[in-house]
Design an enzyme around this catalytic site. Structure first.
Site, short mmCIF file in Angstrom:
data_model
loop_
_atom_site.label_atom_id
_atom_site.label_comp_id
_atom_site.label_asym_id
_atom_site.label_seq_id
_atom_site.Cartn_x
_atom_site.Cartn_y
_atom_site.Cartn_z
N HIS A 6 -11.54 26.99 12.22
CA HIS A 6 -12.16 27.59 13.26
C HIS A 6 -11.15 27.41 14.29
CE1 HIS A 6 -14.55 27.97 17.03
NE2 HIS A 6 -15.43 28.49 16.11
N CYS A 32 -13.95 33.61 15.39
CA CYS A 32 -13.08 32.32 15.77
C CYS A 32 -12.23 31.74 14.89
CB CYS A 32 -14.00 31.46 16.63
SG CYS A 32 -14.38 32.00 18.32
N GLN A 57 -20.59 23.33 10.51
CA GLN A 57 -21.02 24.10 9.58
C GLN A 57 -21.70 23.31 8.46
OE1 GLN A 57 -22.19 26.99 10.47
NE2 GLN A 57 -20.93 27.44 12.01
N LYS A 75 -25.97 23.99 16.43
CA LYS A 75 -26.29 24.63 15.28
C LYS A 75 -27.05 23.77 14.19
CE LYS A 75 -21.45 25.84 15.73
NZ LYS A 75 -21.21 27.47 15.90
N ASP A 133 -14.13 18.45 10.57
CA ASP A 133 -15.06 19.55 11.39
C ASP A 133 -16.30 19.74 10.66
OD1 ASP A 133 -16.28 21.80 12.62
OD2 ASP A 133 -14.46 22.95 13.00
C1 LIG Z 1 -16.52 25.42 11.88
C2 LIG Z 1 -16.72 25.30 13.20
N1 LIG Z 1 -15.90 24.46 14.10
C3 LIG Z 1 -16.10 24.55 15.34
C4 LIG Z 1 -17.05 25.21 15.86
C5 LIG Z 1 -17.27 25.05 17.50
O1 LIG Z 1 -18.60 24.47 17.88
P1 LIG Z 1 -18.68 24.41 19.43
O2 LIG Z 1 -18.83 25.79 19.88
O3 LIG Z 1 -20.39 24.15 19.24
O4 LIG Z 1 -17.90 23.41 19.99
C6 LIG Z 1 -17.82 26.15 15.40
C7 LIG Z 1 -18.74 27.00 15.86
O5 LIG Z 1 -18.62 27.80 16.68
C8 LIG Z 1 -17.82 26.34 13.82
O6 LIG Z 1 -18.11 26.94 12.93
#
Ligand SMILES: Cc1ncc(COP(=O)(O)O)c(C=O)c1O
Lengths: 416, 154
Positions: free
Chosen positions: A133, A374, A213, A236, A210
């Protein structure tokens, strides 16, 4: 009752009962029942989480840690209690290892700035993967700019699986850090992180996962994984936005300087010298998202009451059903077909752009996400500008997948 | 469903499938790139300008039906127009797709472009419809930057 039937009632996954817990799902959108398949972006909230927010503001609202009055001590206890619940949720060794952050993105930035900026030097190398991401690419690029370190990227194959032999070849004496996604948000791939962490540790390199998910679909045990950092977002996992968790091994966190300065993170301040508070407060400057922390815990408890493994198993059934149903649509191509996957159905249609798909589905009451999610490097790898993504949660049903498939067939007809 | 038919009118579906003036224009003396990072829509417009007039115009790229049809219809409308006329049409088009729903649409000056009135009901798609127009506008103003619409996604 026979033993078998008792077992069956205990393990049956009652999706209709679960749906009752989510008031938003009773809604109609454009005159159609809402089919919410954008769970990877954010999940819906059960009544217990909504109630926790209301209860806090109705009966408990107060600033924490500094107050000596009744409400403040109650709020402090509730907030610190959430730390214990989260510690147990991840099986961390101590509450000191659980830091509250705004979400996954802030957690990664904290590690990149506090750990990376302190310990990386010119020519050092940081390993990320081809399916990250943007939140797990850009903070490292920023710290590379600041320190002269470089990014190295683990390649993936056409199914969307990381290539482990290539991964191991990336290690050399300049490798300082590995930061990888546990479960990909655009492909659904569950990465073999245990093995990847073991490899990194053989070279003496710490690993951040990370987990944005992952924690809502798989049981995560940070000590069994032996990861050095783990991050996820409250919103999430059936909790509110604006709050998340960064787990870090205590020994590493002790070595790291504060990320932000301000109230609560200090022990004493004079204009000559400030001494910092102990863990975890050293990393929690200012008034935190108190209601977020407390109501996120309500989400975690809800998740645990149903059982993360049971949820994962049910979602896997849905994924297999969805994969079959969608694959049978001519002109539809699934992007991300890893052997080990969570409930992400990312697809492209011949001659129909994802944004047109999204608009047509919306009118049918179906919420999916269209775009690059993203993960622009993933789109470049698969040579598509964007995909349509249906992402599953515990409250989705096979009927909803059928509704999705019917709507996709309709769209294709209009554009044929 | 009726709003959908407003958005995806036959004309739009047709221009999406059979875009007019599609492809590179050799000898273009003015060109520009447009990009919508949100959905990955990406296009180039090529123009031959002669004495302030758009003698020829073509476009190339990939995107959703709305963005492609918009670019295609735009080229048919702008061919032969002066820069000043193009600017005026752009403004009329922009007003059309961004005006609020309770405002009556003045179709009289818009000709075929009136098919984009349906975009008003889909605010998320306004950028798709206007990308080609912003790109031409920048081309005519000789703006060296790539036109992009801002990003937001997760
Ligand atoms: C794999 C992953 N990493 C990072 C993020 C970023 O999360 P957040 O926007 O809640 O900081 C997301 C979701 O948008 C994600 O799916």
């Amino acid at each position: 009752m026979s033993v078998a039937s008792v077992l069956r009632t205990e393990t049956a996954f009652d999706v209709q009962k679960i749906r009752e817990d989510f008031p938003i799902l009773k809604q109609q959108v454009h005159g159609k029942p809402l089919v919410y398949l954008d769970n990877a972006a954010t999940s819906q909230k059960p009544q217990v989480v909504i109630d926790a927010i209301t209860r806090y503001y109705t009966f408990e609202n107060s600033n924490i840690h500094r107050g000596v009055h009744y409400l403040s001590s109650q709020a402090t206890i509730a907030y610190e209690n959430t730390r214990t619940i989260l510690k147990n949720f991840l099986n961390a060794a101590s509450e000191k290892e659980i830091l509250f952050v705004r979400g996954t993105t802030e957690g990664i930035n904290l590690v990149a700035q506090s750990y990376g900026r302190t310990f990386f030097k010119e020519g050092d190398e940081i390993i990320v993967s081809a399916m990250e991401h943007h939140s797990n690419i850009v903070p490292w690029q920023i710290v590379c700019e600041q320190t002269g370190a470089k990014l190295r990227v683990i390649p993936m194959n056409e199914r969307g699986e990381l290539q482990l032999d290539a991964y191991e070849k990336l290690f050399n004496p300049r490798t300082r850090f590995v930061s990888i996604v546990h479960v990909s948000n655009s492909l659904g791939t569950i990465n073999p992180v245990e093995e990847m962490i073991a490899t990194a540790h053989r070279y003496g390199v710490p690993v951040l996962l990370d987990g944005a998910q992952a924690v809502q679909h798989l049981t995560v045990d940070v000590r069994a994984l032996d990861c050095d950092f783990y991050v996820f977002s409250g919103h999430k996992i059936y909790g509110p936005t604006g709050v998340g968790v960064l787990y870090g091994k205590q020994a590493l966190l002790e070595k790291m300087p504060p990320y932000q300065g301000g109230g609560d993170m200090i022990r004493s301040v004079t204009f000559e010298k400030t001494t910092f508070n102990e863990l975890p407060y050293k990393f929690e400057a200012g008034t935190p998202n108190i209601v977020g922390g407390i109501s996120m815990t309500a989400g975690v408890r809800y998740l645990q009451s149903i059982g993360v493994d049971a949820i994962g198993q049910y979602e896997h059934e849905l994924l297999e059903y969805g994969t079959d149903v969608l694959s049978s649509i001519k002109g539809l191509r699934l992007i991300g077909t890893a052997k080990s996957k969570t409930g992400i159905l990312s697809f492209v249609l011949d001659n129909v752009h994802p944004h047109d798909v999204g608009t047509f589905l919306d009118v049918e009451g179906i919420a999916i996400r269209t775009g690059h999610h993203c993960t622009q490097p993933v789109m470049q790898f698969f040579k598509v500008p964007a995909t349509s993504r249906a992402s599953l949660a515990m409250y989705n049903t096979k009927e909803e997948i059928d509704i999705l498939a019917d709507a996709i067939r309709k769209v294709m007809k209009v554009f044929s | 469903m009726s709003e959908l038919r407003d958005l995806y009118q036959e004309v739009i579906l047709d221009h999406n499938k059979n875009p007019r003036n599609f492809g590179k224009l050799d000898h273009a003396n003015c060109q520009h790139e447009g990009f919508n990072p949100l959905c990955g829509d990406h296009l180039f417009v090529y123009l031959i300008l002669e004495n302030d007039k758009i003698k020829d115009i073509r476009f190339e790229g990939s995107g959703c039906a709305i963005s492609k049809a918009s670019a295609s219809l735009m080229t048919t409308v702008l061919k032969g127009k002066t820069k000043a006329e193009a600017k005026e049409i752009f403004e009329r088009f922009h007003t059309l797709v961004t005006s609020s729903l309770d405002q009556p649409v003045d179709n009289t000056q818009l000709g075929k472009l009136a098919v984009f009135a349906g975009v008003r009901e889909f605010p998320a798609r306004v950028k798709c419809a206007s990308l080609a127009w912003h790109t031409v506008q920048s081309a005519l103003e000789n703006d060296p930057n790539i036109v992009t619409t801002e990003e937001n996604g997760n």
